[in-house]
Design an enzyme around this catalytic site. Structure first.
Site, mmCIF file in Angstrom:
data_model
loop_
_atom_site.group_PDB
_atom_site.id
_atom_site.type_symbol
_atom_site.label_atom_id
_atom_site.label_comp_id
_atom_site.label_asym_id
_atom_site.label_seq_id
_atom_site.Cartn_x
_atom_site.Cartn_y
_atom_site.Cartn_z
ATOM 1 N N GLY A 12 29.568 -13.587 -20.263
ATOM 2 C CA GLY A 12 28.187 -13.423 -20.696
ATOM 3 C C GLY A 12 28.068 -12.499 -21.892
ATOM 4 O O GLY A 12 28.720 -11.455 -21.943
ATOM 5 N N ASN A 105 35.758 -8.504 -16.819
ATOM 6 C CA ASN A 105 36.873 -8.636 -15.884
ATOM 7 C C ASN A 105 37.654 -9.936 -16.061
ATOM 8 O O ASN A 105 38.870 -9.940 -16.182
ATOM 9 C CB ASN A 105 36.342 -8.566 -14.449
ATOM 10 C CG ASN A 105 35.968 -7.159 -14.049
ATOM 11 O OD1 ASN A 105 36.781 -6.256 -14.134
ATOM 12 N ND2 ASN A 105 34.735 -6.968 -13.635
ATOM 13 N N THR A 133 30.749 -5.675 -20.926
ATOM 14 C CA THR A 133 30.059 -6.221 -19.761
ATOM 15 C C THR A 133 28.785 -5.431 -19.508
ATOM 16 O O THR A 133 28.804 -4.202 -19.540
ATOM 17 C CB THR A 133 30.913 -6.212 -18.478
ATOM 18 O OG1 THR A 133 30.137 -6.668 -17.385
ATOM 19 C CG2 THR A 133 31.458 -4.831 -18.156
ATOM 20 N N ASP A 135 27.341 -5.494 -16.644
ATOM 21 C CA ASP A 135 27.415 -5.065 -15.244
ATOM 22 C C ASP A 135 28.099 -3.720 -15.062
ATOM 23 O O ASP A 135 28.000 -3.110 -14.007
ATOM 24 C CB ASP A 135 28.170 -6.109 -14.409
ATOM 25 C CG ASP A 135 27.393 -7.406 -14.255
ATOM 26 O OD1 ASP A 135 26.172 -7.389 -14.474
ATOM 27 O OD2 ASP A 135 28.012 -8.424 -13.919
ATOM 28 N N MET A 178 19.941 -7.358 -13.037
ATOM 29 C CA MET A 178 21.221 -8.053 -13.041
ATOM 30 C C MET A 178 22.296 -7.205 -12.369
ATOM 31 O O MET A 178 22.180 -5.981 -12.281
ATOM 32 C CB MET A 178 21.648 -8.391 -14.469
ATOM 33 C CG MET A 178 20.663 -9.263 -15.226
ATOM 34 S SD MET A 178 21.246 -9.721 -16.881
ATOM 35 C CE MET A 178 22.189 -11.185 -16.476
ATOM 36 N N GLY A 179 23.349 -7.876 -11.919
ATOM 37 C CA GLY A 179 24.477 -7.185 -11.284
ATOM 38 C C GLY A 179 24.904 -7.897 -10.020
ATOM 39 O O GLY A 179 24.159 -7.898 -9.041
ATOM 40 N N ARG A 180 26.090 -8.508 -10.026
ATOM 41 C CA ARG A 180 26.555 -9.271 -8.861
ATOM 42 C C ARG A 180 26.890 -8.350 -7.704
ATOM 43 O O ARG A 180 26.204 -8.335 -6.682
ATOM 44 C CB ARG A 180 27.804 -10.088 -9.233
ATOM 45 C CG ARG A 180 27.573 -11.239 -10.168
ATOM 46 C CD ARG A 180 28.837 -12.096 -10.264
ATOM 47 N NE ARG A 180 29.980 -11.327 -10.754
ATOM 48 C CZ ARG A 180 30.393 -11.306 -12.019
ATOM 49 N NH1 ARG A 180 29.749 -12.003 -12.921
ATOM 50 N NH2 ARG A 180 31.444 -10.600 -12.388
ATOM 51 N N GLU A 235 20.195 -8.333 -8.038
ATOM 52 C CA GLU A 235 20.260 -9.766 -7.777
ATOM 53 C C GLU A 235 21.315 -10.102 -6.730
ATOM 54 O O GLU A 235 21.279 -11.165 -6.112
ATOM 55 C CB GLU A 235 20.573 -10.530 -9.060
ATOM 56 C CG GLU A 235 21.961 -10.241 -9.625
ATOM 57 C CD GLU A 235 22.279 -11.035 -10.879
ATOM 58 O OE1 GLU A 235 21.484 -11.910 -11.253
ATOM 59 O OE2 GLU A 235 23.337 -10.761 -11.484
ATOM 60 N N ARG A 287 19.952 -8.455 -20.918
ATOM 61 C CA ARG A 287 21.190 -8.287 -21.670
ATOM 62 C C ARG A 287 21.066 -8.643 -23.145
ATOM 63 O O ARG A 287 22.019 -8.459 -23.900
ATOM 64 C CB ARG A 287 22.316 -9.116 -21.036
ATOM 65 C CG ARG A 287 22.235 -10.611 -21.277
ATOM 66 C CD ARG A 287 23.324 -11.348 -20.515
ATOM 67 N NE ARG A 287 23.432 -12.744 -20.924
ATOM 68 C CZ ARG A 287 24.044 -13.686 -20.225
ATOM 69 N NH1 ARG A 287 24.602 -13.361 -19.066
ATOM 70 N NH2 ARG A 287 24.115 -14.917 -20.657
#
Length: 388
Positions: A12, A105, A133, A135, A178-180, A235, A287
């Site tokens: 991304g 990553n 990133t 994140d 955002m952020g897994r 998220e 972002r």
């Protein structure tokens, strides 16, 4: 110095990815290298779609510093053994002496594996990563270029939302960040707080299992204060055992496209508490916003690009420039080279000391760590209803 350098973007994009591109191109061009970009990420490399970058007009180069996203394109292409072998073949065929992979990553993992594939094929190329990133989940580095701008964005728009809700306190607003698996961006919403009157009431991170019943109690308690409620959630929130609250709407490889957590929780408030609620999901704006970008992020992104070029030109390979924080107040940091093997697919999440005991906020230590990264202070909001 003569030589050909190829830059590839992966994953991304961010608000400062092109700043790293600018720094890398400028540094390499000054050293006399030919610089190329792969158009469309790894897919562009495999298809041999390249654009010459060191010969761009000066005005076009300068635009990189104020353009979000990736000017050469990025991708999430799946790479397996045949693709890595093909990458090594393409690199050798086109005579590239240096390869820079800019990403997070997954991209660092790809970068490391291309390096290994080239070594196995006898292709003499020097490889380095450029960290990126939003994140902030890259290992080794204090923080990654791209994160500080995303943090500034979520802090700024959350403060604006809080001023709105405080003005007409008739509902609960759930903001989705955002952020897994890492809650760094969500945590940055704490920087929106201005005295005890304006700012998010609740913050929930994916590092803790989410309890819907506890969430409703938290919301109801704050609702009774009569000032409206703003909750910022990740998220990637999940229940016990990692079970998502809302099933992902799409998943491919490492990429997960989450359902609307904020909409789900807003509906839960309406259904269970009978309180008007709404959801807000900044999504890609989080972002890509240039207007909320961090000046520190711009500078560090550019320097990371330059440092990666210097590394390969000096004969270093299999490395990534990383940031070491020297001081938070005043903010000082330096770059150092980390082995890519220490970064590849190693996810960095929020430490326990940054998460509030109740799991619905962050700690003062977290705020102190975050604050210097966003650069200039956020705009101060007028509030003539203090204590009301």
């Amino acid at each position: 110095m003569a030589g050909k350098l190829l830059i590839v973007h992966g994953g991304g994009p961010t608000a400062v990815m092109n700043c790293s591109l600018y720094g890398a191109v400028d540094e390499a061009a000054k050293a006399g290298a030919e610089v190329y970009g792969a158009l469309g990420g790894m897919g562009g490399l495999l298809a041999e779609r390249f654009v010459r970058l060191d010969t761009l007009p000066e005005g076009e180069m300068e635009l990189l510093l104020t353009t979000p996203g990736s000017a050469i394109g990025t991708s999430r292409d799946a790479m397996e053994a045949p693709e890595y072998a093909r990458a090594a073949e393409v690199i050798g065929k086109n005579g590239f002496d240096f390869l820079l992979c800019n990403g997070g990553n997954g991209t660092m993992d790809t970068c490391g594996k291309i390096y290994q594939a080239c070594k196995a094929a006898g292709t003499p190329v020097l490889v380095a990563g450029i960290p990126k990133t939003v994140d902030n989940d890259l290992a080794v580095t204090d923080h990654a270029p791209g994160f500080a701008s995303a943090a500034r964005y979520i802090a700024g728009v959350t403060r604006e939302i809080c001023a709105d809700v405080r003005s007409l306190p008739i509902h609960v607003c759930v903001v989705e960040a955002m952020g897994r698996n890492a809650g760094w961006i969500t945590a940055a919403a704490a920087l929106a707080r201005q005295d005890a009157e304006i700012g998010p009431d609740l913050i929930y991170l994916p590092e803790r299992d989410f309890d819907e019943a506890a969430f409703l109690r938290d919301v109801e308690e704050r609702w009774k204060m009569g000032r409206g409620v703003v909750a910022v959630v990740s998220e990637g929130l999940h229940g016990p055992g990692g079970k998502p609250l809302v099933p992902p709407i799409f998943q491919t490889g490492r990429s997960t496209y989450f359902g609307d957590i904020s909409a789900h929780l807003a509906q839960l408030v309406v259904k269970e508490l009978g309180i008007k609620a709404r959801s807000e999901k900044p999504g890609l704006m989080n972002r890509s916003s240039i207007h909320w970008r961090s000046s520190i992020d711009c500078r560090e992104a550019e320097e990371a690009g330059r440092a990666a070029v210097r590394a390969v030109l000096e004969g270093r390979t299999g490395v990534m420039p990383a940031i070491r924080r020297l001081s938070s107040d005043p903010y000082q940091a330096e770059l150092f080279l980390a082995p890519i093997q220490e970064v590849m697919l190693t996810e960095r999440t929020m430490p326990e000391e940054f998460i509030g005991a109740a799991g619905n906020d962050v700690t003062p230590a977290c705020v102190d760590w975050l604050r210097p990264l966003i650069g200039e202070p956020l705009p101060v909001m007028a509030n003539l209803r203090r204590g009301c």
